[in-house]
Design an enzyme around this catalytic site. Structure first.
Site, PDB file in Angstrom:
ATOM      1  N   ASP A 222      85.790 -30.567-162.832  1.00 22.24           N
ATOM      2  CA  ASP A 222      86.191 -31.685-163.691  1.00 22.24           C
ATOM      3  C   ASP A 222      86.148 -31.249-165.155  1.00 22.24           C
ATOM      4  O   ASP A 222      85.084 -30.861-165.651  1.00 22.24           O
ATOM      5  CB  ASP A 222      85.198 -32.846-163.457  1.00 22.24           C
ATOM      6  CG  ASP A 222      85.652 -34.159-164.070  1.00 22.24           C
ATOM      7  OD1 ASP A 222      86.575 -34.135-164.909  1.00 22.24           O
ATOM      8  OD2 ASP A 222      85.068 -35.202-163.704  1.00 22.24           O
TER       9      ASP A 222
ATOM     10  N   GLU B 143      85.207 -38.936-153.286  1.00 21.75           N
ATOM     11  CA  GLU B 143      84.039 -38.480-154.055  1.00 21.75           C
ATOM     12  C   GLU B 143      82.788 -39.224-153.574  1.00 21.75           C
ATOM     13  O   GLU B 143      82.806 -40.437-153.364  1.00 21.75           O
ATOM     14  CB  GLU B 143      84.256 -38.758-155.541  1.00 21.75           C
ATOM     15  CG  GLU B 143      83.102 -38.277-156.408  1.00 21.75           C
ATOM     16  CD  GLU B 143      83.319 -38.469-157.899  1.00 21.75           C
ATOM     17  OE1 GLU B 143      82.736 -37.719-158.684  1.00 21.75           O
ATOM     18  OE2 GLU B 143      84.092 -39.373-158.275  1.00 21.75           O
TER      19      GLU B 143
ATOM     20  N   ARG C 294      82.118 -30.239-155.969  1.00 24.26           N
ATOM     21  CA  ARG C 294      82.555 -30.184-157.365  1.00 24.26           C
ATOM     22  C   ARG C 294      81.508 -29.411-158.153  1.00 24.26           C
ATOM     23  O   ARG C 294      80.321 -29.747-158.109  1.00 24.26           O
ATOM     24  CB  ARG C 294      82.687 -31.607-157.921  1.00 24.26           C
ATOM     25  CG  ARG C 294      83.324 -31.643-159.287  1.00 24.26           C
ATOM     26  CD  ARG C 294      83.149 -32.988-159.958  1.00 24.26           C
ATOM     27  NE  ARG C 294      81.900 -33.057-160.677  1.00 24.26           N
ATOM     28  CZ  ARG C 294      81.666 -33.879-161.714  1.00 24.26           C
ATOM     29  NH1 ARG C 294      82.610 -34.716-162.119  1.00 24.26           N
ATOM     30  NH2 ARG C 294      80.514 -33.890-162.326  1.00 24.26           N
TER      31      ARG C 294
ATOM     32  N   TRP D  34      84.865 -37.752-174.695  1.00 21.08           N
ATOM     33  CA  TRP D  34      83.669 -37.490-173.880  1.00 21.08           C
ATOM     34  C   TRP D  34      84.089 -37.200-172.450  1.00 21.08           C
ATOM     35  O   TRP D  34      84.895 -37.709-171.824  1.00 21.08           O
ATOM     36  CB  TRP D  34      82.704 -38.676-173.874  1.00 21.08           C
ATOM     37  CG  TRP D  34      81.562 -38.364-172.943  1.00 21.08           C
ATOM     38  CD1 TRP D  34      80.575 -37.438-173.147  1.00 21.08           C
ATOM     39  CD2 TRP D  34      81.310 -38.925-171.649  1.00 21.08           C
ATOM     40  NE1 TRP D  34      79.722 -37.398-172.055  1.00 21.08           N
ATOM     41  CE2 TRP D  34      80.163 -38.294-171.126  1.00 21.08           C
ATOM     42  CE3 TRP D  34      81.973 -39.903-170.887  1.00 21.08           C
ATOM     43  CZ2 TRP D  34      79.639 -38.610-169.870  1.00 21.08           C
ATOM     44  CZ3 TRP D  34      81.458 -40.227-169.646  1.00 21.08           C
ATOM     45  CH2 TRP D  34      80.300 -39.585-169.148  1.00 21.08           C
TER      46      TRP D  34
ATOM     47  N   GLU E  85      90.342 -31.326-162.292  1.00 25.27           N
ATOM     48  CA  GLU E  85      90.401 -32.766-162.581  1.00 25.27           C
ATOM     49  C   GLU E  85      90.417 -33.067-164.077  1.00 25.27           C
ATOM     50  O   GLU E  85      89.713 -32.407-164.855  1.00 25.27           O
ATOM     51  CB  GLU E  85      89.165 -33.397-161.929  1.00 25.27           C
ATOM     52  CG  GLU E  85      88.944 -34.851-162.249  1.00 25.27           C
ATOM     53  CD  GLU E  85      87.685 -35.369-161.542  1.00 25.27           C
ATOM     54  OE1 GLU E  85      87.269 -34.795-160.520  1.00 25.27           O
ATOM     55  OE2 GLU E  85      87.108 -36.347-162.047  1.00 25.27           O
TER      56      GLU E  85
HETATM   57  C1  GCO Z   1      83.623 -38.234-161.907  1.00 30.10           C
HETATM   58  C2  GCO Z   1      83.542 -38.841-163.263  1.00 30.10           C
HETATM   59  C3  GCO Z   1      82.255 -39.483-163.636  1.00 30.10           C
HETATM   60  C4  GCO Z   1      82.427 -40.326-164.893  1.00 30.10           C
HETATM   61  C5  GCO Z   1      81.551 -41.536-164.815  1.00 30.10           C
HETATM   62  C6  GCO Z   1      81.665 -42.426-166.017  1.00 30.10           C
HETATM   63  O1  GCO Z   1      84.521 -37.440-161.718  1.00 30.10           O
HETATM   64  O2  GCO Z   1      82.834 -38.614-161.063  1.00 30.10           O
HETATM   65  O3  GCO Z   1      84.133 -38.055-164.242  1.00 30.10           O
HETATM   66  O4  GCO Z   1      81.213 -38.561-163.763  1.00 30.10           O
HETATM   67  O5  GCO Z   1      82.141 -39.620-166.031  1.00 30.10           O
HETATM   68  O6  GCO Z   1      81.861 -42.220-163.666  1.00 30.10           O
HETATM   69  O7  GCO Z   1      80.956 -43.592-165.814  1.00 30.10           O
HETATM   70 MG    MG Z   2      85.840 -37.153-163.276  1.00 27.65          MG
END
Ligand code: GCO
Ligand code: MG
Length: 403
Positions: A211, A340, A147, A403, A237
């Site tokens: 993402d 992941e 990623r 966020w 994502e």
């Molecule tokens: C991912 C997620 C994380 C989240 C986090 C929040 O794709 O792994 O977006 O980075 O932001 O788990 O606690």
């Molecule tokens: Mg994510």
């Protein structure tokens, strides 16, 4: 067999984690992950005050009835705190069942559907050159899927990019959330060139993921998906927040870039429309926040009917117990897609025992009975909980944003 007690541990070995341990009259104990980043004490108190008292004297093998007892029985359905608490209990009960029968949990769910499980990790850099280097480092240690997130010219602090060398950690200790800032135009103008250069450097043989962290409108997501098509992403994502599931219809009409969503979902109803309308390619719900192994098996079955695969959320802000549960789940279903995996700090790995093997971009499951993971209580208790919040995000003019 009867449940005799259950305890909740809230510790911070490397970061905050909430762990449930369920005990039985036969001496077998099971572990579940109840971590909800930035809201840990809410889940812990919910478990201690309301769920655990109702577990005493129940047969841990009755996972289906116990799940419904908590899901239907609460009357106030769904919600992250509620579902994470139920998820941790369900995980721990499957752990107990496996240990009692002397088999790894995946054997109780459907057995071995594959030999090993593909994982993706994160690479993030300050700018394109730095990001290219970081991707190279991950490929060099065997990852087949990465990623990719990068700092964006003109934006100071953004999701996915840490300042330190260690794994990205979004939750910051303090009495209030920190603030980040955002500009979608700067982001959209930058991302296609990032992926162009990554492909140029590493070719087509590596899976690339990205993402958006819920920051786009549907038409912006459509534009990005379309512009990324030449770089053949494994998935794009969380383009939009997905509170409005119909958003995906518009995105889908415009792009063949595969879409993934679901890390903040907690019931099958959150993805029912997306799945049955074939609007996504990967469902990213995870065992802890999705209410446990019991409901996740149903999500996977529904998804399988519509050619949709799994890609469980597995950040380092969920404990190795959730990761183990996702791996058993992924091993047992036919439509596993990818898992992941960000790795954990040394302190985390000292506090948890984890029996599964990771090498060359894949997980192989240990045949240890249960989930093959546990909490080293003495070690965990050395690290007291410290309040930390996920950041909030504002547009450059100060408007509160996603966020
Ligand atoms: C991912 C997620 C994380 C989240 C986090 C929040 O794709 O792994 O977006 O980075 O932001 O788990 O606690
Ligand atoms: Mg994510």
């Amino acid at each position: 067999m009867k449940i005799t007690a259950a305890k909740v541990f809230v510790n911070s070995p490397g970061r905050n984690f909430v762990t449930v341990m369920i005990e039985t009259n036969e001496g077998i104990v099971g572990f579940g992950d109840a971590t909800l980043n930035g809201r840990e004490l809410a889940v812990s108190s919910y478990l201690k005050e309301y769920l655990i008292p109702c577990l005493i004297n129940r047969d841990p093998f009755d996972t289906e009835d116990i799940w419904h007892y908590f899901y239907r029985g609460v009357y106030w359905r769904r919600g992250a705190v509620n579902m994470t608490a139920i998820g941790a209990i369900d995980m721990a009960l499957w752990d107990i069942k496996g240990k009692a029968l002397g088999v790894p949990v995946y054997k109780l769910l459907g057995g071995k559907s594959r030999q090993k499980l593909l994982a993706y990790t994160h690479a993030q850099g300050k700018n394109i050159a730095d990001t290219i280097e970081k991707v190279g480092e991950k490929l060099a240690i065997g990852y087949k899927a990465v990623r990719v997130q990068s700092g964006i010219p003109g934006l100071e602090k953004i999701y996915g990019i840490g300042n330190e060398k260690r794994t990205y950690e979004p939750a910051i200790q303090g009495e209030r959330p920190q603030e980040e800032s955002w500009n979608t135009e700067k982001y959209l103008n930058f991302v296609p060139s990032l992926f162009g250069q990554i492909r140029q450097n590493y070719g087509d043989g590596v899976h690339l993921l990205h993402d958006c962290h819920h920051r786009l409108t549907p038409i912006e997501a459509a534009r990005l998906g379309k512009e990324l098509e030449p770089f053949k992403l494994f998935w794009l994502e969380d383009t939009v927040t997905a509170e409005l599931q119909k958003d995906f219809e518009l995105i889908r009409k415009h792009t063949t870039t595969p879409l993934a969503v679901g890390e903040v979902f907690n019931t099958i109803y959150d993805c029912q429309y997306l799945i049955t309308q074939q609007l996504i390619d990967y469902i990213r719900m995870t065992v802890a926040h999705g209410g446990g192994i019991t409901p996740m098996m149903k999500v996977a079955s529904l998804a399988a009917l519509y050619h949709i695969k799994t890609g469980c959320h597995g950040p380092s802000d969920l404990s190795p117990i959730n990761l183990a549960a996702c791996l058993h789940f992924g091993m047992a279903i036919n439509n596993f897609g990818i898992q992941e995996y960000m790795g954990y700090t040394e302190a985390t790995m000292k506090a948890f025992t984890f029996e599964h093997m990771f090498s060359d971009g894949y997980f192989e499951l240990s045949d240890k009975p249960g989930l093959g993971v546990g909490l080293n209580i003495d070690e965990a208790e050395k690290h007291p909980y410290k309040k930390a919040y996920l950041p909030i995000n504002r547009l450059e003019d100060g408007t509160l944003y996603h966020w």
